[in-house]
Design a protein around this motif. Structure first.
Motif, PDB file in Angstrom:
ATOM      1  N   GLN A   1     -11.283   0.429 -20.177  1.00  0.00           N
ATOM      2  CA  GLN A   1      -9.823   0.315 -20.070  1.00  0.00           C
ATOM      3  C   GLN A   1      -9.211   1.592 -19.504  1.00  0.00           C
ATOM      4  O   GLN A   1      -8.308   1.550 -18.670  1.00  0.00           O
ATOM      5  CB  GLN A   1      -9.235  -0.020 -21.442  1.00  0.00           C
ATOM      6  CG  GLN A   1      -9.579  -1.432 -21.914  1.00  0.00           C
ATOM      7  CD  GLN A   1      -9.055  -1.726 -23.302  1.00  0.00           C
ATOM      8  OE1 GLN A   1      -9.495  -1.146 -24.292  1.00  0.00           O
ATOM      9  NE2 GLN A   1      -8.100  -2.647 -23.396  1.00  0.00           N
ATOM     10  N   GLU A   2      -9.723   2.719 -19.951  1.00  0.00           N
ATOM     11  CA  GLU A   2      -9.177   3.999 -19.503  1.00  0.00           C
ATOM     12  C   GLU A   2      -9.552   4.311 -18.062  1.00  0.00           C
ATOM     13  O   GLU A   2      -8.722   4.792 -17.276  1.00  0.00           O
ATOM     14  CB  GLU A   2      -9.678   5.119 -20.421  1.00  0.00           C
ATOM     15  CG  GLU A   2      -9.185   6.504 -20.007  1.00  0.00           C
ATOM     16  CD  GLU A   2      -9.689   7.597 -20.931  1.00  0.00           C
ATOM     17  OE1 GLU A   2      -9.514   8.783 -20.585  1.00  0.00           O
ATOM     18  OE2 GLU A   2     -10.271   7.268 -21.995  1.00  0.00           O
ATOM     19  N   ASN A   3     -10.797   4.024 -17.679  1.00  0.00           N
ATOM     20  CA  ASN A   3     -11.295   4.465 -16.377  1.00  0.00           C
ATOM     21  C   ASN A   3     -11.160   3.429 -15.270  1.00  0.00           C
ATOM     22  O   ASN A   3     -11.130   3.790 -14.079  1.00  0.00           O
ATOM     23  CB  ASN A   3     -12.768   4.878 -16.495  1.00  0.00           C
ATOM     24  CG  ASN A   3     -12.960   6.047 -17.453  1.00  0.00           C
ATOM     25  OD1 ASN A   3     -12.151   6.971 -17.482  1.00  0.00           O
ATOM     26  ND2 ASN A   3     -14.021   6.000 -18.236  1.00  0.00           N
ATOM     27  N   LEU A   4     -11.062   2.158 -15.635  1.00  0.00           N
ATOM     28  CA  LEU A   4     -11.000   1.109 -14.622  1.00  0.00           C
ATOM     29  C   LEU A   4      -9.683   0.345 -14.635  1.00  0.00           C
ATOM     30  O   LEU A   4      -9.447  -0.498 -13.763  1.00  0.00           O
ATOM     31  CB  LEU A   4     -12.150   0.108 -14.820  1.00  0.00           C
ATOM     32  CG  LEU A   4     -13.572   0.659 -14.714  1.00  0.00           C
ATOM     33  CD1 LEU A   4     -14.580  -0.450 -14.989  1.00  0.00           C
ATOM     34  CD2 LEU A   4     -13.807   1.269 -13.338  1.00  0.00           C
ATOM     35  N   GLY A   5      -8.844   0.605 -15.630  1.00  0.00           N
ATOM     36  CA  GLY A   5      -7.601  -0.132 -15.731  1.00  0.00           C
ATOM     37  C   GLY A   5      -7.778  -1.553 -16.240  1.00  0.00           C
ATOM     38  O   GLY A   5      -6.885  -2.403 -16.050  1.00  0.00           O
TER      39      GLY A   5
END
Length: 533
Positions: free
Chosen positions: A396-400
């Motif tokens: 969620q943080e790195n790929l949206g």
């Protein structure tokens, strides 16, 4: 090796040259007293076995015990990972397809019955016979006549023959150089005639040919006691005079007994204790790297995961080292491929997309149109909640990725979903080597149409290279083929390699910690333990 299926040809919830790497968290001589004159008695943690029939034992709880009770045609040198003599003193082949094994003449079962070539013919035929429903039967599938016996078209394996009392010939359907290593596996142990006559009664007190024999019967959910077999025909007798496998339903209770000295060895410490081992046990604890491999597979039959760049991006968005440090107290080894570090074919740069590269991952994911919502699957009750949540947070943080849902269930139900192709997102599985061959690290779970190939991966060149490695008579040629096969896997990314698991072992003051060794399968070499008075 999951604990109730570590040794399966099906994927687990967890196999030649370099010695297994030891990472010691403590040192010293341990014990503090003199070694017991007769070897003493050692108690070791175990879970309740599913069964104690070699042909049917596919999980570690039973296989650990059977390891002490039996000796196969071959064994394994746990420093070189080469096949060594067991009941067979030597063997030869000219083409890796027809093999001749020359048996020693002094081997008997614990009841005194002689072991001959016919013993193995009878055992192998009984194990493969579908009427006996032995879970390890599929390990025999390369032997000539296997399919005919399974289909009921023959009564015995065409490719297993007793040439004379002490010469066994095994003919395969295709060249297979790892055969001597594979024959060291639990499912090939010899059985006496009484095992065939009443299998249910037999496994309550198995009669083997190994370094130890049963001392009484298997007391379910309590203990299995073994005593050293003084007429063992092998080169080395076991060091402890007696082994007490103590069966615990609760690993926490076992940990407390180990702390208090009531239990001598515990080799399955749960991760919640890993950060306090030094405080709780001082020098009486060590950690061992194993072949136990954890990964996230992709259901390639789902449209969202058919673009290889989506799969690569999801891999590069995971910070393996951070998860290992924060959740596993630094115990595990980040995976740079699928071949375990102790195998000669291992390379630390086999996977270009196993490193943490969040910017590159985000770019790939956006360009490939990766899903904004996904479901992450894992088997319940095995401590996977924390790290799967960490992976989801990093995606969620790195790929949206907007949301990650979790699906977890008991392992049997979990495998049913795989068998029916009902998995819709990345899924957690593991694998452990049943015997130390690089072939076993790949062929059963990535070649086309294998029962444990839950990703649905199929690549003709990969399959060809595995066959090439299997049939090679030269070790360098075999290694090259296996490495090239791994290259294809890492290029196509049907799975995300995560880590190879390390296991801590804690001991009481009665055990000399220099004698504690865990092998590539996560088995403590109980027969080598030295205990004090």
């Amino acid at each position: 090796m999951r604990h109730k299926a570590t040794m399966r040809r099906a994927a687990v919830a967890t196999t030649a040259a370099a010695a297994l790497t030891l990472t010691a968290c403590g040192g010293g001589d341990g014990g503090g007293g003199e070694a017991s004159a007769d070897g003493g008695t050692v108690s070791i943690y175990n879970c309740e076995p599913q069964n104690l029939m070699p042909g049917n034992s596919t999980e570690v709880c039973g296989s650990k015990v059977l390891e002490q009770l039996y000796t196969g045609l071959t064994g394994v040198d746990f420093e070189t990972y080469e096949a060594v003599p067991g009941v067979a003193e030597e063997w030869e082949t000219e083409d890796n397809e027809t093999w001749t094994f020359h048996l020693g003449e002094d081997w008997t079962f614990h009841n005194g019955d002689e072991i001959t070539a016919q013993t193995f013919v009878d055992t192998f035929n009984w194990t493969v016979d579908p009427e006996n429903a032995q879970q390890n039967a599929s390990f025999y599938d390369k032997i000539a006549g296997y399919q005919a016996l399974v289909d009921g078209e023959a009564e015995e394996l065409e490719g297993v023959r007793a040439v004379d009392d002490y010469t066994l010939e095994i003919e395969l359907t295709e060249p297979f150089s790892p055969l001597p290593l594979m024959l060291s596996y639990t499912g090939f142990y010899p059985l006496p005639q009484e095992a065939f006559e009443d299998p249910d009664s037999y496994e309550q007190a198995p009669v083997g040919n190994g370094q130890y024999q049963m001392d009484g019967e298997w007391v379910h959910d309590q203990h299995i006691n073994l005593t050293r077999y003084e007429d063992y025909a092998g080169e080395e007798a076991g060091k402890p005079a007696n082994i007490e496998w103590r069966i615990y339903a609760d690993a926490e209770a076992a940990y407390l007994d180990a702390q208090s000295g009531e239990l001598d060895v515990m080799d399955e410490v749960t991760p919640n204790h890993w950060g306090q081992l030094e405080a709780d046990f001082g020098d009486n604890q060590q950690s061992f790297e194993t072949s136990s491999f954890e990964y996230l597979g992709f259901p390639l039959y789902q449209e969202e995961y058919q673009d290889v760049d989506v799969r690569r991006a999801l891999s590069m968005a995971i910070d393996r080292e951070e998860i290992i440090e924060q959740i596993f107290d630094g115990q595990n080894v980040p995976a740079s491929g699928v071949i375990p570090p102790m195998m000669p074919e291992y390379r630390d740069d086999a996977c270009d997309t196993c490193s943490f590269e969040p910017d590159r991952a985000a770019e790939l994911y956006e360009e490939a149109g990766g899903p904004s919502e996904l479901t992450l699957y894992f088997n319940s009750g095995a401590g996977h909640e924390a790290w799967t949540e960490a992976v989801a947070n990093q995606w969620q943080e790195n790929l949206g990725v907007e949301s990650v849902e979790f699906e977890s269930m008991e392992f049997a139900q979990y495998l049913d979903l795989h068998d029916s192709d009902e998995i819709t997102g990345p899924f957690r599985l593991g694998w452990v080597l049943s015997y130390p061959a690089t072939q076993y690290a790949m062929e059963p779970i990535y070649t086309t149409d294998q029962s444990s190939n839950y990703t649905g991966f199929s690549n003709e060149e990969f399959d060809r290279l595995i066959d090439e490695g299997n049939s090679a008579t030269d070790q360098d040629a075999a290694s090259t083929a296996y490495q090239e096969a791994e290259d294809i896997l890492m290029e196509e990314m049907p799975l995300i390699p995560l880590w190879f698991k390390s296991y801590p072992v804690v001991t009481s003051e009665r055990v000399d910690d220099s004698s504690v060794v865990m092998d590539y399968r996560t088995f403590v070499r109980v027969e080598d333990l030295e205990v004090t008075e």
